[in-house]
Design a protein around this motif. Sequence first.
Motif, PDB file in Angstrom:
ATOM      1  N   GLN A 349       0.680  -1.012  -0.055  1.00 34.25           N
ATOM      2  CA  GLN A 349      -0.061  -0.128   0.115  1.00 34.25           C
ATOM      3  C   GLN A 349       0.915   1.183   0.014  1.00 34.25           C
ATOM      4  O   GLN A 349       0.507   2.248  -0.820  1.00 34.25           O
ATOM      5  N   ALA A 350       1.879   1.243   0.700  1.00 32.35           N
ATOM      6  CA  ALA A 350       2.819   2.311   0.821  1.00 32.35           C
ATOM      7  C   ALA A 350       3.496   2.579  -0.274  1.00 32.35           C
ATOM      8  O   ALA A 350       3.579   3.481  -1.011  1.00 32.35           O
ATOM      9  N   ALA A 352       2.201   1.991  -3.619  1.00 37.11           N
ATOM     10  CA  ALA A 352       1.255   2.685  -4.265  1.00 37.11           C
ATOM     11  C   ALA A 352       1.245   4.024  -4.162  1.00 37.11           C
ATOM     12  O   ALA A 352       1.306   4.806  -5.182  1.00 37.11           O
ATOM     13  N   LEU A 353       1.236   4.494  -2.982  1.00 40.76           N
ATOM     14  CA  LEU A 353       1.188   5.799  -2.738  1.00 40.76           C
ATOM     15  C   LEU A 353       2.297   6.684  -2.918  1.00 40.76           C
ATOM     16  O   LEU A 353       2.126   7.724  -3.577  1.00 40.76           O
ATOM     17  N   GLY A 388       8.009   3.084  -5.621  1.00 38.14           N
ATOM     18  CA  GLY A 388       6.761   2.387  -5.341  1.00 38.14           C
ATOM     19  C   GLY A 388       6.361   1.258  -6.043  1.00 38.14           C
ATOM     20  O   GLY A 388       5.811   0.424  -5.647  1.00 38.14           O
ATOM     21  N   ILE A 392       5.781  -3.138  -4.999  1.00 38.24           N
ATOM     22  CA  ILE A 392       4.573  -3.966  -5.243  1.00 38.24           C
ATOM     23  C   ILE A 392       4.733  -5.224  -6.368  1.00 38.24           C
ATOM     24  O   ILE A 392       4.146  -6.176  -5.917  1.00 38.24           O
ATOM     25  N   VAL A 467      -3.418   5.455  -6.764  1.00 35.77           N
ATOM     26  CA  VAL A 467      -4.063   5.702  -5.308  1.00 35.77           C
ATOM     27  C   VAL A 467      -5.165   4.505  -5.332  1.00 35.77           C
ATOM     28  O   VAL A 467      -5.660   3.741  -4.297  1.00 35.77           O
ATOM     29  N   SER A 470      -3.719   1.306  -4.189  1.00 37.64           N
ATOM     30  CA  SER A 470      -3.649   1.292  -2.841  1.00 37.64           C
ATOM     31  C   SER A 470      -4.863   1.028  -2.272  1.00 37.64           C
ATOM     32  O   SER A 470      -4.914   0.094  -1.091  1.00 37.64           O
TER      33      SER A 470
END
Length: 503
Positions: A349-350, A352-353, A388, A392, A467, A470
């Motif tokens: 998640q971090a 993706a942000l 980022g 992922i 976003v 995420s």
Amino acid sequence: MSENKHPRNAMNAVDPRRWAALAVVLIASFMDAVDVTVVHMAIPHIQQDIGASSAQVQWITGGYALTFALGLITGGRLGDLFGRKRVFLLGVVGFTATSLICGVAGNAEMLLAGRVAQGAMAALMVPQVLSIIHVTFPQRERGKVFGIYGAVMSLGTIAGPLVGALLVQGDLFGLGWRPIFLVNLPLGIAGLIAGVLVVSESRAERAARLDLVGVVLASAGLLALVLPLTQGRELGWPAWTYVSMAASVPVLALFVAWERGLLRRGGSPLVVLSLFARRSFAGGQGVQLMFGLASGVFFLAWTLYLQLGLGWSPLKAGLSGLPLSAAMMAGAGMSMQVLVPRFGRVVLQAGALLAAAGMLLFACLAQHYGSGIATWQAIVPLIPMGLGMGLIIAPLTDVILSEVPHEHAGSASGLTNTTVQLGQAVGVALSSVIFFARLGHGDPAAQAAKMPYAFTGSLWYVAAAFVAASALLATLPRTAGTKKPTAGPARRSEQQDTTVPVA
């Protein structure tokens, strides 16, 4: 060719050639990842050489992604049914042959046809890669292997523009842009020979006939969605484009209903819908779709912005992507080896942000400085984006396939690749609306002046896709990807497989 009657016992012995086989399938993955983006740096030269229109440019890039997406589920299923090695080698042969067609194309129509066929051949080749990894390596080694896979895919995605730039600017043998496709010939031949020697054959234990009705319905539904998005702006959005997009919904719904009915009747559906009952699989597919959408919009707009908007050479534009590639690889390594095993879902998640923040920074800089943006200002935002995405990509593949039975490895691999490629095809198609529409139909000089404006507008959509990724990652189990203690009996049985090895 005979089947082993005791697949479990046979699979308990780890394949001694598995690392050599990994090298072969990773070369194939790298070829595909490069070919998705290698054409971007050559677009201005292709337009000048063979007179490709804006719509044809979109099809040269998006047509590959579209046929790739349409064929991936079928390609994965064919590997399950008829042998993953066999279908993989067939895909390598076809990919190499269609690369030759693209390299000798004399007009835009021939190049477009070659790219569409090349995507179809990649759809046979690529799904077998994850399937072969899934059934060849024991569970204890898969985390490391998927980390390597993620790094190679990251490198291939970003190496595409650089390879394309070097080949175009180098003008090898006076061939201009054509070596970006012809370079696949020696790689394909070497991969074919090595694949025959070191890749082991495997397929699903219970072979069944291919779901041809499912193939037709899935292909028709996806084509009805993407075709009007690509052609609509160029044709002035005639009524058929809206009808086609609306028709895609009931067609895809009919596909789902058919697959469910086929399963109830004891048949072998193209898509194993029960896989979506697993949170890690269903949530991961949504994330893959968003990532494909983001990359489909970004890379086409980015390469045109650098070359036509800022006047950079293909080599300078390609080199500017190296920090993105390095950041992706660094992020993938940290994610798989250190962060995800300890912290789980929150790392993804971090990531993706962080990627979204990089795109927002790029949008602000491009909007403020316009065509006067400095080189370092156009590179810095790529670093958080790359980190980022790297956080992922590698662990997500492992998480998605972690709960998939080996007998459905091909179908799951096909679905996983389909979602990201479908996202890329839709992203390239949406570029018609959110990028090319802002450029208008003026002369090249007028379009170049509008390029920073068009590029900035597209970056907001890319950031929104990250976003959304995420948010979708919140559907994964909180401990996804973390290391769990494994009891002795479980360790002894981890290599058991329902896949039939073929002698």
